[in-house]
Design an enzyme around this catalytic site. Sequence first.
Site, short mmCIF file in Angstrom:
data_model
loop_
_atom_site.label_atom_id
_atom_site.label_comp_id
_atom_site.label_asym_id
_atom_site.label_seq_id
_atom_site.Cartn_x
_atom_site.Cartn_y
_atom_site.Cartn_z
N CYS A 149 32.72 30.44 40.16
CA CYS A 149 32.75 31.03 38.82
C CYS A 149 31.86 32.26 38.72
O CYS A 149 32.10 33.14 37.90
CB CYS A 149 32.36 29.99 37.77
SG CYS A 149 30.70 29.31 37.98
N GLU A 171 39.96 36.63 35.97
CA GLU A 171 39.26 35.92 37.04
C GLU A 171 40.27 35.61 38.14
O GLU A 171 41.22 34.86 37.93
CB GLU A 171 38.65 34.63 36.51
CG GLU A 171 37.89 33.85 37.57
CD GLU A 171 37.31 32.54 37.04
OE1 GLU A 171 36.19 32.20 37.44
OE2 GLU A 171 37.99 31.88 36.23
N PHE A 192 39.55 34.28 41.36
CA PHE A 192 39.17 33.08 42.09
C PHE A 192 39.68 33.14 43.53
O PHE A 192 40.25 32.20 44.07
CB PHE A 192 39.67 31.81 41.39
CG PHE A 192 38.58 30.76 41.26
CD1 PHE A 192 37.45 31.00 40.50
CD2 PHE A 192 38.68 29.53 41.90
CE1 PHE A 192 36.45 30.05 40.37
CE2 PHE A 192 37.69 28.57 41.78
CZ PHE A 192 36.56 28.84 41.02
N GLU A 224 31.10 24.90 30.72
CA GLU A 224 30.77 25.98 31.66
C GLU A 224 32.09 26.41 32.29
O GLU A 224 32.68 25.67 33.08
CB GLU A 224 29.77 25.47 32.71
CG GLU A 224 29.04 26.60 33.43
CD GLU A 224 29.87 27.23 34.51
OE1 GLU A 224 30.39 28.36 34.27
OE2 GLU A 224 30.04 26.64 35.58
N LEU A 225 32.54 27.62 31.92
CA LEU A 225 33.92 28.00 32.19
C LEU A 225 33.99 29.16 33.19
O LEU A 225 33.13 29.31 34.03
CB LEU A 225 34.60 28.34 30.86
CG LEU A 225 34.46 27.24 29.79
CD1 LEU A 225 35.11 27.66 28.48
CD2 LEU A 225 35.03 25.92 30.28
#
Length: 485
Positions: free
Chosen positions: A286, A380, A382, A252-253
């Site tokens: 995520c 991404e 974050f 799960e990335l």
Amino acid sequence: MTLLDAETWTGKIFIDGWTDGAGGTARSVEPATGDTLGEYGVASPDDVRRAATRAAEAQREWASRKPEERAAVLRRAGQLFEDHAEEIQGWIVRESGGIPPKAGLETHIAAAECFEAAGLPGHPAGEVLTSNEDRWSFARRRPVGVVSVIAPFNFPLILSIRAVAPALALGNAVLLKPDPRTAVCGGVVLVRVFQEAGLPDGLLSLLPGSGEIGAAVVEAPEVAVIAFTGSTAAGRKVGEAAARGLKRAHLELGGNNALVVLPGTDVARAASAGAFGSFMHQGQICMTSGRHIVHESLYEEYVAALAEKAQHLPVGDPKSGTVALGPIIDEKQLKHIDAIVQDAVQHGARLLAGGTNDGPYYQPTVLADVARDNPAWTEEIFGPVAPVVSYSTLDEAVALVNDNEYGLSVGILGDVGEAMRLADRVSSGKVHINEQTVSDEANAPFGGTKSSGNGSRVGGAQANIESFTEIQWLTMRPDVAPYPF
């Protein structure tokens, strides 16, 4: 009883009890202040080998236990998460930098994961097959054996327990490697809960450490399945190492999730959803809404409303209980966020809110007119950053959603009929209509497509059983079969 009495775990790892780790010790640091919260033990590769050997031994006896015995341990664990929620939440606030409601969500879901997993031991363990022979034929589910769980810092309790609980419930042993930045709330907490719940020794080992420990828990011969949550780059390495050992890796990335605002949507409500999706836990999720795709008829009104939200969200130490955003986890991540924001502005994006930090606190940031090839749009981040672009047609919205390497979560706000047409055309592990992109429930399958994961799932009975068991074919005759030899 104090669940997290420091005398129990300070400077220790957990293998058949609390013991010194050959890797020494490390500090648990509060990101809001830089203060030391405690000291935990660090494992070595030799510790991992010892834990894996012991886990394989303990797992065989655990798998033979009556289903109701395993279920009882999971139920007690769920109750302990509820009974000690306040104490656990204090650690989540201070060690992960989450605000109190986020910490409350973690303990709530941790309990729910255990209660959900408690139903797995009593679940049907296979099926009866037809056969052309004079025999009974079965496909039965068996525990995989030893499972390694590698969890990140952002939701350290949830992202550990969602694999630990079902793996244990289905008769496996677990090697847990938490992120070193959240080794207590993502590691020590789980061990202490399961100790008090009556889990037999050897079945859950706590092995904090750096990348070499991550490699060791993947490569240990006794390990059959790896449940990894983390960055796409790290996940690729885990997947490669698992493949060499012919092991299953559930990855799960990362995600760069799209929030689509359809024409005619209530802008005030959409901006509220967008702010939550982008700024919850400082954007360190995520499933964060990383790309806002807004119909041109609402675009200027939406970016103004979103910027207004961002400018009035209080940012500070989450211990105060009066802030909406806490600190970024560490200085490296803070610099990464700011570099992406400044690059976007230099390449033409309008900075409508934020773009600055005060120590570890990055202000919620809104970027309009982001170039579609800019890292602020393609990567991404974050962090608490909301990049926004406009679209004119549904076809263009579909293209904008899909033109990204990730496929974890999509939120669609507005007319349900139009949202359904859009949902059928996007590649994503999750689609939420009239909700933003961040959502999780213990009984729901969780995973992503493309660079967001390999399609494996945790969550819900079917996904968990597929993840943490193997199918064995079993036949049975009343007498020894006749053969021509």
